[in-house]
Motif scaffolding. Structure first.
Motif: not given
Ligand SMILES: [Zn+2]
Length: 191
Positions: A176-190
């Protein structure tokens, strides 16, 4: 060995390799790209291991060896910020996570032997690449509640634009990528 059997054998080998086994070779991949860092996350049981590699340019705005007091202070300040992993990479409070270890280094980027290096390191004062390299161990009391991650990395470090994220867990591997515009990461199910 039949195709099926050799397939199974190589699968078994993949499973047996610890997540960070390639750490030593990791930086042999080539020069980094300014603005882009990598964040490797390995999740197993209640333990999360993270490894962050960021160009010095992203973190402090320069990559030569810090020489002035101001530059040295900037490096130390950045290291202190990066060492507080759960302040930079926020996990859900309900997961009750704590940082067990944090190790942050500012190191000169290594190049492959014989690789053409744009920067001639033999010349005094020649530009050099350097990176911040951080490794962390985190444990969580309720790992099933680690459904995501939010970072202040981009607001803390003006030169950082992007983090390429690799997540490894018993359930598989995702990118995945995190960016200035999207500084979040989905870890659902990890977990
Ligand atoms: Zn660089």
């Amino acid at each position: 060995m039949s195709k099926v059997l050799s397939g199974l054998a190589s699968m078994a080998m993949l499973i047996a390799v610890p997540a960070f086994a390639d750490q030593a070779d990791h930086r042999q991949l080539g020069p980094h790209v300014h603005g882009q860092g990598t964040l490797d996350i390995a999740i197993e049981g209640n333990k999360i291991e993270m490894e962050l590699v960021s160009p010095g340019m992203d973190i402090v705005g320069f990559e030569h060896i810090a020489s002035t007091d101001e530059q040295k202070a900037a490096v130390e300040k950045a290291k202190a910020k990066l060492a507080d992993v759960l302040a930079v990479f926020k996990l859900p409070a309900a997961a009750n996570c704590k940082a067990e270890t944090a190790n942050v280094e500012n190191r000169k980027e290594t190049h492959k032997p014989g690789e053409k290096d744009d920067d001639d390191d033999d010349k005094p004062g020649a530009p050099q690449h350097s990176e911040f390299h951080a490794t962390y161990t985190i444990t969580c009391e309720a790992p099933e509640r680690v459904t995501g991650l939010e970072t202040v990395y981009f607001s803390n470090f003006a030169g950082a634009q992007l983090l390429n994220v690799n997540v490894t867990s018993p359930k598989g591997q995702t990118q995945a990528q995190m960016t200035r515009d999207k500084p979040t990461l989905d870890l659902t199910g990890a977990m």
